[in-house]
Design a protein around this motif. Sequence first.
Motif, PDB file in Angstrom:
ATOM      1  N   GLN A   7      27.969  35.666  44.407  1.00 30.51           N
ATOM      2  CA  GLN A   7      29.202  34.881  44.486  1.00 30.51           C
ATOM      3  C   GLN A   7      28.896  33.489  43.979  1.00 30.51           C
ATOM      4  OE1 GLN A   7      32.673  35.120  45.212  1.00 30.51           O
ATOM      5  NE2 GLN A   7      32.394  33.093  44.311  1.00 30.51           N
ATOM      6  N   CYS A  71      39.312  30.918  43.445  1.00 29.93           N
ATOM      7  CA  CYS A  71      39.482  31.246  44.859  1.00 29.93           C
ATOM      8  C   CYS A  71      38.817  32.572  45.201  1.00 29.93           C
ATOM      9  CB  CYS A  71      40.972  31.312  45.203  1.00 29.93           C
ATOM     10  SG  CYS A  71      41.859  29.764  44.924  1.00 29.93           S
ATOM     11  N   LEU A  72      38.272  32.645  46.401  1.00 28.34           N
ATOM     12  CA  LEU A  72      37.628  33.880  46.848  1.00 28.34           C
ATOM     13  C   LEU A  72      38.645  35.007  47.006  1.00 28.34           C
ATOM     14  CD1 LEU A  72      35.118  32.515  49.521  1.00 28.34           C
ATOM     15  CD2 LEU A  72      34.913  32.585  47.026  1.00 28.34           C
ATOM     16  N   ASP A  73      39.869  34.659  47.368  1.00 24.27           N
ATOM     17  CA  ASP A  73      40.964  35.624  47.450  1.00 24.27           C
ATOM     18  C   ASP A  73      42.123  35.020  46.666  1.00 24.27           C
ATOM     19  OD1 ASP A  73      42.599  37.712  48.061  1.00 24.27           O
ATOM     20  OD2 ASP A  73      42.506  37.478  50.231  1.00 24.27           O
ATOM     21  N   SER A  78      46.430  38.352  42.841  1.00 21.73           N
ATOM     22  CA  SER A  78      47.235  39.239  43.688  1.00 21.73           C
ATOM     23  C   SER A  78      48.660  39.406  43.169  1.00 21.73           C
ATOM     24  CB  SER A  78      47.265  38.714  45.127  1.00 21.73           C
ATOM     25  OG  SER A  78      48.034  37.531  45.226  1.00 21.73           O
ATOM     26  N   ARG A  87      39.211  39.094  39.224  1.00 18.60           N
ATOM     27  CA  ARG A  87      37.966  38.459  39.657  1.00 18.60           C
ATOM     28  C   ARG A  87      36.797  39.298  39.170  1.00 18.60           C
ATOM     29  NH1 ARG A  87      36.202  37.890  44.466  1.00 18.60           N
ATOM     30  NH2 ARG A  87      35.406  35.770  44.405  1.00 18.60           N
ATOM     31  N   GLY A 187      41.516  30.145  51.965  1.00 18.42           N
ATOM     32  CA  GLY A 187      40.562  31.247  52.007  1.00 18.42           C
ATOM     33  C   GLY A 187      39.211  30.919  51.403  1.00 18.42           C
ATOM     34  N   SER A 189      36.958  28.730  48.088  1.00 18.20           N
ATOM     35  CA  SER A 189      36.901  28.819  46.629  1.00 18.20           C
ATOM     36  C   SER A 189      35.477  28.659  46.138  1.00 18.20           C
ATOM     37  CB  SER A 189      37.793  27.737  45.998  1.00 18.20           C
ATOM     38  OG  SER A 189      37.426  26.449  46.467  1.00 18.20           O
ATOM     39  N   PRO A 212      44.126  32.773  53.268  1.00 19.63           N
ATOM     40  CA  PRO A 212      44.226  33.142  51.852  1.00 19.63           C
ATOM     41  C   PRO A 212      45.696  33.299  51.451  1.00 19.63           C
ATOM     42  CG  PRO A 212      42.576  34.478  52.956  1.00 19.63           C
ATOM     43  CD  PRO A 212      43.317  33.732  54.032  1.00 19.63           C
ATOM     44  N   PRO A 214      47.222  35.255  49.269  1.00 17.07           N
ATOM     45  CA  PRO A 214      47.796  36.602  49.220  1.00 17.07           C
ATOM     46  C   PRO A 214      48.338  37.075  50.558  1.00 17.07           C
ATOM     47  CG  PRO A 214      45.809  36.532  47.903  1.00 17.07           C
ATOM     48  CD  PRO A 214      45.898  35.199  48.623  1.00 17.07           C
ATOM     49  N   GLU A 215      47.679  36.658  51.667  1.00 20.47           N
ATOM     50  CA  GLU A 215      48.178  37.026  52.991  1.00 20.47           C
ATOM     51  C   GLU A 215      49.515  36.345  53.273  1.00 20.47           C
ATOM     52  OE1 GLU A 215      45.346  36.182  55.994  1.00 20.47           O
ATOM     53  OE2 GLU A 215      43.784  37.470  55.153  1.00 20.47           O
ATOM     54  N   TRP A 218      52.294  37.997  50.981  1.00 23.33           N
ATOM     55  CA  TRP A 218      52.574  39.418  51.114  1.00 23.33           C
ATOM     56  C   TRP A 218      53.849  39.685  51.901  1.00 23.33           C
ATOM     57  CZ3 TRP A 218      52.328  43.695  48.896  1.00 23.33           C
ATOM     58  CH2 TRP A 218      52.580  44.900  49.574  1.00 23.33           C
TER      59      TRP A 218
END
Length: 259
Positions: A7, A71-73, A78, A87, A187, A189, A212, A214-215, A218
Amino acid sequence: MKPALKQVGLLVDVNRCIGCNKCVDACVTANGLGEAHHIPQQAADGLSAQRWLSIVEGPQGGFVRKSCRHCLDAACVSVCPVGAMQRSPEGVVLYDSGKCMGCRYCLMACPFGIPRYEWDSPTPVVGKCTLCHDRLSQGQEPACVEACPEQALSFGERSEQLAIAHERLTQSPQVYLPKVFGEFEAGGSALIYISNVPLDFLFFNGAPGEAPYPELTWAWLSKVPAITIGSAGLMAGVFWIIGRAQQASTGQQTHKDQH
């Protein structure tokens, strides 16, 4: 060749940056970006589809790097309906112009307002930092890191960069704010910052919190199929009513013509 990173992490030390823009020049050269064509509403922070990295002066001072946070998520990943945003295995958010259909959802989803669109091009694409992914695959550092004369940028495993960041905060508490920006926001980065000035101005429309994106999105995105079906049903009903009215009108006109 160096082993692949699990990562990636890029530490930006705002206190060390002198605003020389050599990182920007290196980015332009390494990615063949050429002359930038700025559109007025995009020029304020120096980013555009042809400028993936800029150095801005914070409202409370300091020269601050602005670019994709990877970003990690990632929200941009998304929301992309065609997989143009993805990613990589080492955590770099990449863009495939061959898949892009120009919906610009990624622009709207990014909590940092980073991706830029070629509004003035007949064949527009999105432009954003890729952390010189081609160089990473050859075991090299991003061009911006290599070019920085003040060692304001440090690249490697994210866990290692976080350790370096926290070590500097501990050793020089009088120099830095007690926070690693990007460690948890949205979330977390790949790009993380340490600074003696607040960096909330980097966030689009205020601080994004730690969840994050995306959460957060959603809850709305999950309703899209139902909204689409409902809208389709409504439109079908409208067309049916219009069609019946047209048939009735045609029938009445035919009846008049026969008499």
